[in-house]
Design a protein around this motif. Structure first.
Motif, mmCIF file in Angstrom:
data_model
loop_
_atom_site.group_PDB
_atom_site.id
_atom_site.type_symbol
_atom_site.label_atom_id
_atom_site.label_comp_id
_atom_site.label_asym_id
_atom_site.label_seq_id
_atom_site.Cartn_x
_atom_site.Cartn_y
_atom_site.Cartn_z
ATOM 1 N N ALA A 144 0.842 -1.073 0.083
ATOM 2 C CA ALA A 144 0.099 0.067 0.120
ATOM 3 C C ALA A 144 0.884 1.229 0.021
ATOM 4 N N VAL A 145 0.539 2.326 -0.651
ATOM 5 C CA VAL A 145 1.022 3.532 -0.953
ATOM 6 C C VAL A 145 0.222 4.426 -0.465
ATOM 7 N N ILE A 146 0.406 5.536 0.513
ATOM 8 C CA ILE A 146 -0.315 6.412 0.906
ATOM 9 C C ILE A 146 -0.215 7.700 0.009
ATOM 10 N N LEU A 147 -1.137 8.069 -0.597
ATOM 11 C CA LEU A 147 -1.094 9.464 -1.572
ATOM 12 C C LEU A 147 -1.752 10.522 -0.974
ATOM 13 N N LYS A 148 -2.826 10.662 -0.186
ATOM 14 C CA LYS A 148 -3.240 12.007 0.605
ATOM 15 C C LYS A 148 -3.917 11.503 1.642
ATOM 16 N N GLU A 149 -3.828 12.621 2.721
ATOM 17 C CA GLU A 149 -4.490 12.360 3.920
ATOM 18 C C GLU A 149 -5.304 13.628 4.483
ATOM 19 N N PHE A 150 -6.380 13.503 4.967
ATOM 20 C CA PHE A 150 -7.026 14.781 5.376
ATOM 21 C C PHE A 150 -7.546 14.452 6.761
ATOM 22 N N ASP A 151 -7.191 15.291 7.772
ATOM 23 C CA ASP A 151 -7.561 14.937 9.190
ATOM 24 C C ASP A 151 -8.563 16.068 9.491
ATOM 25 N N ASP A 152 -9.286 15.990 10.650
ATOM 26 C CA ASP A 152 -10.302 16.676 11.107
ATOM 27 C C ASP A 152 -11.395 16.885 10.102
ATOM 28 N N VAL A 153 -12.005 16.033 9.333
ATOM 29 C CA VAL A 153 -12.905 15.863 8.529
ATOM 30 C C VAL A 153 -14.195 15.559 9.255
ATOM 31 N N TYR A 154 -15.451 16.732 8.941
ATOM 32 C CA TYR A 154 -16.487 16.561 9.611
ATOM 33 C C TYR A 154 -17.580 15.705 8.704
ATOM 34 N N CYS A 155 -18.454 15.167 9.083
ATOM 35 C CA CYS A 155 -19.302 14.040 8.400
ATOM 36 C C CYS A 155 -19.909 14.856 7.021
ATOM 37 N N ASP A 156 -20.184 16.157 6.968
ATOM 38 C CA ASP A 156 -20.591 16.766 5.694
ATOM 39 C C ASP A 156 -19.767 17.095 4.585
ATOM 40 N N MET A 157 -18.382 16.576 5.024
ATOM 41 C CA MET A 157 -17.202 16.750 4.219
ATOM 42 C C MET A 157 -16.868 15.470 3.441
ATOM 43 N N LEU A 158 -17.491 14.290 3.863
ATOM 44 C CA LEU A 158 -16.864 13.279 3.334
ATOM 45 C C LEU A 158 -17.102 12.927 1.926
ATOM 46 N N GLN A 159 -18.221 13.365 1.466
ATOM 47 C CA GLN A 159 -18.494 13.269 -0.030
ATOM 48 C C GLN A 159 -17.698 13.980 -0.777
ATOM 49 N N SER A 160 -17.752 15.274 -0.478
ATOM 50 C CA SER A 160 -16.791 16.356 -1.420
ATOM 51 C C SER A 160 -15.521 16.141 -1.398
ATOM 52 N N LEU A 161 -14.998 15.805 -0.240
ATOM 53 C CA LEU A 161 -13.613 15.425 -0.311
ATOM 54 C C LEU A 161 -13.061 14.260 -1.098
ATOM 55 N N PHE A 162 -14.038 13.479 -1.176
ATOM 56 C CA PHE A 162 -13.776 11.983 -1.997
ATOM 57 C C PHE A 162 -13.697 12.359 -3.265
ATOM 58 N N GLU A 163 -14.796 13.372 -3.785
ATOM 59 C CA GLU A 163 -15.032 13.719 -5.090
ATOM 60 C C GLU A 163 -14.124 14.378 -5.746
ATOM 61 N N ASP A 164 -13.648 15.465 -4.906
ATOM 62 C CA ASP A 164 -12.502 16.526 -5.221
ATOM 63 C C ASP A 164 -11.340 15.602 -5.188
ATOM 64 N N THR A 165 -10.936 14.706 -4.520
ATOM 65 C CA THR A 165 -9.768 14.089 -4.533
ATOM 66 C C THR A 165 -9.621 13.109 -5.667
ATOM 67 N N THR A 166 -10.698 12.287 -6.100
ATOM 68 C CA THR A 166 -10.435 11.380 -6.986
ATOM 69 C C THR A 166 -11.366 11.653 -8.331
ATOM 70 N N GLY A 167 -12.209 12.591 -8.228
ATOM 71 C CA GLY A 167 -12.900 12.898 -9.703
ATOM 72 C C GLY A 167 -13.839 11.924 -9.960
ATOM 73 N N LEU A 168 -14.388 11.272 -8.943
ATOM 74 C CA LEU A 168 -15.462 10.258 -8.945
ATOM 75 C C LEU A 168 -16.769 10.839 -8.385
ATOM 76 N N PHE A 169 -17.837 10.666 -8.696
ATOM 77 C CA PHE A 169 -18.899 11.160 -8.177
ATOM 78 C C PHE A 169 -19.759 10.373 -7.397
ATOM 79 N N LEU A 170 -20.338 10.591 -6.562
ATOM 80 C CA LEU A 170 -20.884 9.639 -5.288
ATOM 81 C C LEU A 170 -22.586 9.671 -5.768
#
Length: 129
Positions: A100-126
């Motif tokens: 496994a290779v770590i590529l990016k980390e985010f700390d202090d994420v709130y529940c309403d940020m989970l989707q947008s951080l995933f989408e912004d980081t991966t370019g995949l839509f939820l």
């Protein structure tokens, strides 16, 4: 034995909440996601952090073709519910066989940020916009 069962149930409930906040079954279908969940024992030997003892960990392996991060495409996001701070930690990494290779980390994420951080980081839509 009963205490262990209660603790496992507690972690399962938190993991289910995390998956729902992430977008639920529809989001997982859109990215070809397969979740795995568990409780952290504070194992410091893991290449990818599992949080502190008592934290809840959800890994989502996804098949969608994500944007590259420093030339590598992530295929797993680890979401850790940090019990002490009542926030999440998101770790994007590439896992192949036993590496496994770590590529990016985010700390202090709130529940309403989970989707947008995933989408912004991966370019995949939820979800469909």
């Amino acid at each position: 034995m009963e205490h262990l069962e209660q603790e496992q149930l507690h972690h399962k409930e938190i993991a289910t909440t995390i998956l729902n906040q992430f977008g639920g079954h529809m989001a997982l279908k859109l990215i070809g996601g397969k979740p795995a969940m568990g409780a952290s024992d504070g194992n410091k030997n893991s290449v990818v952090s599992v949080g502190n003892e008592g934290d809840t960990v959800v890994d989502i392996k996804f098949e969608g073709t994500a944007n590259e991060i420093e030339g590598v495409r992530p295929n797993v996001v680890r979401i850790i519910y940090c019990l002490g701070s009542d926030t999440y930690r998101m770790i994007f990494f590439r896992a192949v066989e036993n590496t496994a290779v770590i590529l990016k980390e985010f700390d202090d994420v709130y529940c309403d940020m989970l989707q947008s951080l995933f989408e912004d980081t991966t370019g995949l839509f939820l979800y469909f916009k």
